[in-house]
Enzyme design. Structure first.
Site, PDB file in Angstrom:
ATOM      1  N   ASP A 170     -57.179  32.433   1.281  1.00  0.00           N
ATOM      2  CA  ASP A 170     -56.779  33.741   1.798  1.00  0.00           C
ATOM      3  C   ASP A 170     -55.688  33.602   2.851  1.00  0.00           C
ATOM      4  O   ASP A 170     -55.962  33.194   3.980  1.00  0.00           O
ATOM      5  CB  ASP A 170     -58.006  34.436   2.392  1.00  0.00           C
ATOM      6  CG  ASP A 170     -57.699  35.831   2.898  1.00  0.00           C
ATOM      7  OD1 ASP A 170     -56.646  36.380   2.524  1.00  0.00           O
ATOM      8  OD2 ASP A 170     -58.525  36.367   3.669  1.00  0.00           O
ATOM      9  N   SER A 173     -56.065  35.829   6.255  1.00  0.00           N
ATOM     10  CA  SER A 173     -56.994  35.520   7.348  1.00  0.00           C
ATOM     11  C   SER A 173     -56.832  34.051   7.710  1.00  0.00           C
ATOM     12  O   SER A 173     -56.139  33.304   7.010  1.00  0.00           O
ATOM     13  CB  SER A 173     -58.442  35.841   6.955  1.00  0.00           C
ATOM     14  OG  SER A 173     -58.881  34.972   5.921  1.00  0.00           O
ATOM     15  N   ASN A 175     -59.645  31.954   9.250  1.00  0.00           N
ATOM     16  CA  ASN A 175     -60.882  31.221   9.487  1.00  0.00           C
ATOM     17  C   ASN A 175     -61.502  30.725   8.183  1.00  0.00           C
ATOM     18  O   ASN A 175     -61.263  31.283   7.108  1.00  0.00           O
ATOM     19  CB  ASN A 175     -61.904  32.098  10.208  1.00  0.00           C
ATOM     20  CG  ASN A 175     -61.502  32.416  11.634  1.00  0.00           C
ATOM     21  OD1 ASN A 175     -60.752  33.352  11.867  1.00  0.00           O
ATOM     22  ND2 ASN A 175     -61.993  31.637  12.572  1.00  0.00           N
ATOM     23  N   TRP A 177     -65.221  30.157   6.490  1.00  0.00           N
ATOM     24  CA  TRP A 177     -66.655  30.391   6.634  1.00  0.00           C
ATOM     25  C   TRP A 177     -67.370  30.226   5.292  1.00  0.00           C
ATOM     26  O   TRP A 177     -66.803  30.475   4.233  1.00  0.00           O
ATOM     27  CB  TRP A 177     -66.968  31.749   7.254  1.00  0.00           C
ATOM     28  CG  TRP A 177     -66.544  32.977   6.495  1.00  0.00           C
ATOM     29  CD1 TRP A 177     -65.437  33.745   6.719  1.00  0.00           C
ATOM     30  CD2 TRP A 177     -67.241  33.607   5.400  1.00  0.00           C
ATOM     31  NE1 TRP A 177     -65.381  34.795   5.835  1.00  0.00           N
ATOM     32  CE2 TRP A 177     -66.476  34.741   5.017  1.00  0.00           C
ATOM     33  CE3 TRP A 177     -68.418  33.317   4.698  1.00  0.00           C
ATOM     34  CZ2 TRP A 177     -66.856  35.584   3.974  1.00  0.00           C
ATOM     35  CZ3 TRP A 177     -68.800  34.145   3.648  1.00  0.00           C
ATOM     36  CH2 TRP A 177     -68.023  35.271   3.301  1.00  0.00           C
ATOM     37  N   TYR A 213     -64.734  43.039   8.028  1.00  0.00           N
ATOM     38  CA  TYR A 213     -64.047  43.427   6.810  1.00  0.00           C
ATOM     39  C   TYR A 213     -64.326  44.916   6.556  1.00  0.00           C
ATOM     40  O   TYR A 213     -65.123  45.543   7.269  1.00  0.00           O
ATOM     41  CB  TYR A 213     -64.530  42.599   5.610  1.00  0.00           C
ATOM     42  CG  TYR A 213     -64.250  41.124   5.728  1.00  0.00           C
ATOM     43  CD1 TYR A 213     -63.008  40.602   5.387  1.00  0.00           C
ATOM     44  CD2 TYR A 213     -65.233  40.251   6.194  1.00  0.00           C
ATOM     45  CE1 TYR A 213     -62.745  39.238   5.500  1.00  0.00           C
ATOM     46  CE2 TYR A 213     -64.977  38.895   6.290  1.00  0.00           C
ATOM     47  CZ  TYR A 213     -63.734  38.391   5.954  1.00  0.00           C
ATOM     48  OH  TYR A 213     -63.476  37.048   6.062  1.00  0.00           O
ATOM     49  N   ASP A 355     -50.370  38.232   0.800  1.00  0.00           N
ATOM     50  CA  ASP A 355     -51.809  38.082   1.020  1.00  0.00           C
ATOM     51  C   ASP A 355     -52.498  37.679  -0.275  1.00  0.00           C
ATOM     52  O   ASP A 355     -52.728  38.504  -1.170  1.00  0.00           O
ATOM     53  CB  ASP A 355     -52.382  39.406   1.541  1.00  0.00           C
ATOM     54  CG  ASP A 355     -53.865  39.315   1.872  1.00  0.00           C
ATOM     55  OD1 ASP A 355     -54.423  38.203   1.787  1.00  0.00           O
ATOM     56  OD2 ASP A 355     -54.453  40.359   2.211  1.00  0.00           O
ATOM     57  N   THR A 358     -55.805  39.568  -1.417  1.00  0.00           N
ATOM     58  CA  THR A 358     -55.783  40.950  -1.895  1.00  0.00           C
ATOM     59  C   THR A 358     -55.415  40.958  -3.376  1.00  0.00           C
ATOM     60  O   THR A 358     -54.430  40.333  -3.777  1.00  0.00           O
ATOM     61  CB  THR A 358     -54.760  41.789  -1.098  1.00  0.00           C
ATOM     62  OG1 THR A 358     -55.170  41.837   0.271  1.00  0.00           O
ATOM     63  CG2 THR A 358     -54.665  43.203  -1.649  1.00  0.00           C
TER      64      THR A 358
END
Length: 464
Positions: A170, A173, A175, A177, A213, A355, A358
């Protein structure tokens, strides 16, 4: 009586003297005879021996002289060598004695040692810090899996030994996780979870993590471990272990977690990004990464994510990229100089971001309305524009870095199935309430994109 004794002694001494003189004469005659016999034998051997005998003496004298001179030189050389050695020993002894010297030590050799890629990378990192430059030549490549042209995922491993996850790369963003061991939400139960107790390289952090989100907030705690993707390993990478994943979005997704590829400035808790660590740890040769996506419904041949290289020639047919500068670090943001539908100019210069997280293309509200008017489609309350799949659509042209990137009109139509089982088409351009463009998968599928961290720029090349 005494005179008789003296006369007798004198007579004995005379006899002894006469006897010794006669013996010397005999020995002298024998020696002379032997020399004469040798001379006669030499003469019988002829003139060749005599001729060779004369210069032989000179040769012997010359050889003697040469040996003498050589011996003198050797003695002098040995003396000098001994003097130097003695001086060196004295100097070494003095150096050691004053604490600033040296001594000779044997070097150990480890039998059956196996060199690993980590050894090589450590050495390159060491040399880079010593000489102020990078000697790394490493790049990594991982395939993307395409799910219905809506999700592009790849594999990522965390920990030692590896714990494997499917993640969504992505660029919107920053981070990383994955579900944690304490997450009991349905989304976590249907996906793989990270277990810190099973990793020998896990490092506890414990800081709270929250990222929001549209469907809700993901909550958890931060941790550090070795993260591997595209065959590359990053040590001490900070990521989040989720405890809460509300809503149905992540429950229905094919990915376990998110691999953030944006800038650190939008990273939650200012966590250093994976790409940053790849660069600072000299894991990759060039501080860039590239994304190419392929279409084809549920095709498994989804594309590629490349770290450390712009070589996507297998997807573009060349390495000719058009670059444009990043206008604001955070998202991968740049200036979209113009947008056309057919020959109609819809907009001039506007800001846009690339992005990969998306699925569609989002346009600012005013531009979205102009596009829909030209298309003649039906706008829904959720910001989608429905149309007949048989409808003819003009080509779309994006002007970036002074070059026109043309997207065929039929690529703007995406087939979807309604809840009633009907198949219709929607426009790939939607309204997400932003005042800038979001070029998602529907754009990247046709234009491979390079994200150049070092030069702070983005590059585009048409997919072949």
């Amino acid at each position: 009586m005494r005179p008789k004794l003296l006369l007798f002694c004198a007579l004995v001494c005379l006899i002894v003297v006469l006897t010794e003189g006669r013996q010397r004469k005999v020995n002298s005659r024998r020696s002379l005879g032997l020399r004469q016999q040798r001379l006669q034998r030499n003469v019988r051997h002829g003139s060749r021996l005599a001729a060779r005998a004369r210069p032989s003496r000179g040769n012997r004298l010359s050889a003697v002289n040469k040996r003498s001179r050589r011996s003198q030189r050797n003695r002098k050389t040995n003396a000098n060598a001994k003097a130097k050695a003695s001086k060196a020993r004295a100097s070494a002894a003095q150096s050691v004695s004053d604490g600033s010297g040296y001594t000779s030590l044997p070097l150990d050799f480890q039998q059956n040692f196996v060199r690993t890629t980590n050894n090589l990378r450590f050495e390159k990192s060491f040399l880079a810090s010593r000489y102020g430059q990078s000697f790394a030549t490493t790049t990594g490549k991982t395939t993307l899996r395409n799910t219905a042209n809506m999700e592009y995922t790849c594999k990522m491993n965390i920990g030692t030994p590896n714990q494997s996850f499917t993640v969504l790369p992505d660029t919107g963003s920053s981070n990383i996780w994955v579900p944690g061991p304490k997450c009991t939400d349905k989304a976590c139960k249907t996906h793989k979870r990270y277990h810190p107790g099973k990793s020998s390289t896990y490092i506890k952090d414990g800081k709270a993590f929250v990222i929001t989100y549209g469907s809700g907030s993901v909550k958890g705690t931060l941790a550090r471990d070795t993260v591997r993707v595209a065959g590359l390993a990053v040590t001490n990478q900070t990521f989040a272990m989720t405890k809460k994943e509300p809503g149905t979005t992540f429950t229905a997704s094919n990915f376990d977690g998110i691999l953030g590829l944006g800038f650190r400035s939008i990273s939650v808790d200012n966590v250093k990004t994976l790409v940053q660590n790849m660069c600072s740890q000299n894991v990759i040769s060039n501080c860039v990464f590239s994304i190419c996506m392929k279409g084809g419904g549920s095709s498994k041949r989804g594309g590629v994510l490349v770290f450390g290289s712009t070589d996507t020639s297998a997807y573009t047919g060349s390495e000719a990229y058009t670059y444009t500068p990043v206008t604001k670090k955070g998202y991968w943001q740049f200036d979209l100089q113009g947008f056309y539908m057919g020959d109609t100019k819809v907009s001039g210069s506007t800001q846009a971001i690339v992005d990969s997280g998306t699925s569609l293309i989002a346009a600012p509200k005013s531009i979205f309305n102009k596009i829909n008017k030209i298309l003649g489609c039906t706008v829904t309350s959720s910001g989608e524009c429905w149309m007949s799949c048989a409808k003819k659509v003009s080509d779309l042209t994006f002007v970036i870095g002074g070059k026109k990137f043309v997207l065929a009109g039929n690529k703007l139509k995406l087939k979807v199935r309604t809840t009633k089982g009907h198949t219709i088409c929607i426009s790939a351009v939607s309204d997400m309430g932003t005042n800038f463009w979001i070029l998602g998968d529907a754009f990247i599928r046709h234009f491979c994109t390079v994200f150049d961290v070092t030069r702070n720029r983005i590059g585009f090349a048409a997919s072949s």
